[in-house]
Design an enzyme around this catalytic site. Sequence first.
Site, PDB file in Angstrom:
ATOM      1  N   HIS A  61       0.840  -1.139  -0.047  1.00  0.00           N
ATOM      2  CA  HIS A  61      -0.167  -0.008  -0.112  1.00  0.00           C
ATOM      3  C   HIS A  61       0.937   1.115   0.131  1.00  0.00           C
ATOM      4  CE1 HIS A  61      -3.713  -2.327   1.111  1.00  0.00           C
ATOM      5  NE2 HIS A  61      -2.805  -3.094   1.754  1.00  0.00           N
ATOM      6  N   PHE A  62       0.672   2.167  -0.969  1.00  0.00           N
ATOM      7  CA  PHE A  62       1.648   3.245  -0.957  1.00  0.00           C
ATOM      8  C   PHE A  62       0.751   4.431  -0.899  1.00  0.00           C
ATOM      9  CE2 PHE A  62       5.101   1.299  -4.313  1.00  0.00           C
ATOM     10  CZ  PHE A  62       5.608   0.588  -2.953  1.00  0.00           C
ATOM     11  N   HIS A 178      -9.422  -9.734  -0.537  1.00  0.00           N
ATOM     12  CA  HIS A 178      -9.270  -9.535   0.941  1.00  0.00           C
ATOM     13  C   HIS A 178     -10.658 -10.352   1.672  1.00  0.00           C
ATOM     14  CE1 HIS A 178      -8.702  -6.858   4.713  1.00  0.00           C
ATOM     15  NE2 HIS A 178     -10.140  -7.314   4.990  1.00  0.00           N
ATOM     16  N   ASP A 304       2.020  -7.012   2.805  1.00  0.00           N
ATOM     17  CA  ASP A 304       0.899  -6.170   3.190  1.00  0.00           C
ATOM     18  C   ASP A 304       1.441  -4.934   3.770  1.00  0.00           C
ATOM     19  OD1 ASP A 304      -1.585  -5.125   3.384  1.00  0.00           O
ATOM     20  OD2 ASP A 304      -2.296  -6.519   5.114  1.00  0.00           O
ATOM     21  N   HIS A 308       1.195   3.851   8.262  1.00  0.00           N
ATOM     22  CA  HIS A 308       0.304   4.902   9.047  1.00  0.00           C
ATOM     23  C   HIS A 308       1.181   5.820   9.638  1.00  0.00           C
ATOM     24  CE1 HIS A 308      -3.553   2.812   8.139  1.00  0.00           C
ATOM     25  NE2 HIS A 308      -2.867   1.542   8.549  1.00  0.00           N
TER      26      HIS A 308
END
Length: 429
Positions: A61-62, A178, A304, A308
């Site tokens: 996740h970028f 997912h 994954d 954050h």
Amino acid sequence: MPFLIKNGTVFFEDKLQAADVLIDGDKIKAIAPNIQVPENVPTFDAAQQLVAPGLVDVHVHFRDPGFTYKETIATGSLAAAHGGFTTVCAMPNLDPVPNTPDLLKKQLQRNATEGHVHIHQYAPITKDLTSAELVDWQGMKAAGAFAFSNDGKGVQLAGTMYDAMAAAKSVDLPIVAHVEDNSLVRGGVMNAGPYADKLGLPGILAVSESSQVARDIELAQATGAHYHICHISTAESIRQVRAAKQAGINVSCEVSPHHLVLDDAMITKDDPMMKMNPPLRSFADRQACIEGLLDGTIDCVATDHAPHSVSEKSGSMKTAAFGITGSETAFPILYTAFVKTQILSLEQLLHLMSDRPADLFNLPAGRLLVGGPADIAIFDLTHEHVIAVKDFVSKGKNTPFINDTVLGWPRATFVSGQRVAFPSLGGQQ
């Protein structure tokens, strides 16, 4: 100009061998012992180090666009390179979601321009990830999508997933799921069971995952689609995948490093760094993940990587964000936990993190080949390294592995023949 990596232990032609690697431009020119080059050719001495194919991560996740305070294409891809990954696959939970072929093309252009590694882009399954309206499958494939995923959100309606699998089959691309039934999550923040009860934290039922796996395997059999499960985490899910493979259904799955080395018994306090989705499961579930990896039920490892901000991962698990970073620590954590303990061979671990994920998604990566791309990772297998916040080039520092001592820390990464530099770490590694 040529560049020589010398004196390393090279993973080449499915075995580890003492050899040098000669790079010329963006290609590998030669892999052989004692390659001789003119004195003016720059060299990297890889004595007592592993020279491996650039690792392949099919799940990152970028956060860019929309959530760049967490990560950007530039920082996320630098983090991948810092961990030895040269090819990654980015999830579409962005703002805006790349719902249309035009938006997807723009995302791919930005990935190519701003990325430091090869970035393949998932298209969403449904518009905005939560609706029941499917995207333009033919248009997305033509725009450059290699697979479809709503990662972060389970597809809740069986009818939507059936239609999606039929569409995916029609364009011969995978559905990457997912798996999570929202009606069984019930506000949980960690795995349901005695450890959640002890901490007074709401639990997520394991059946929230395995019930969707069961449904989707039936749909995959009915449609003939390639169905791939993200971050599998329960013994029951793995049992179902094993049975599906034995029945000839086109099902594959990945496991994340944290589900292999951590379980809910290790959550001894209300610690937001231990909050992830799927949550850390029971010891029995973790053992099932390891067994699935060993017997081939689980096809590959994927991080994954979910960065954050500090504030989002502070306070209580009840309010903190789900997610853990993984790009920069995956190889050393797994090497230390499984290769040094002789659960996996080094060759097995490299297969799980390079050619197997590449082959699963038909990506041109994962092997060192003469004449092939000079995508190479070098790891120090002999010196201990204590993981520290200062090590990270990712914006996200949200990992429970800070202060862990590991072997196999990355030394250098080459993408298309160019060594990636990490300015925030003082230049080269």
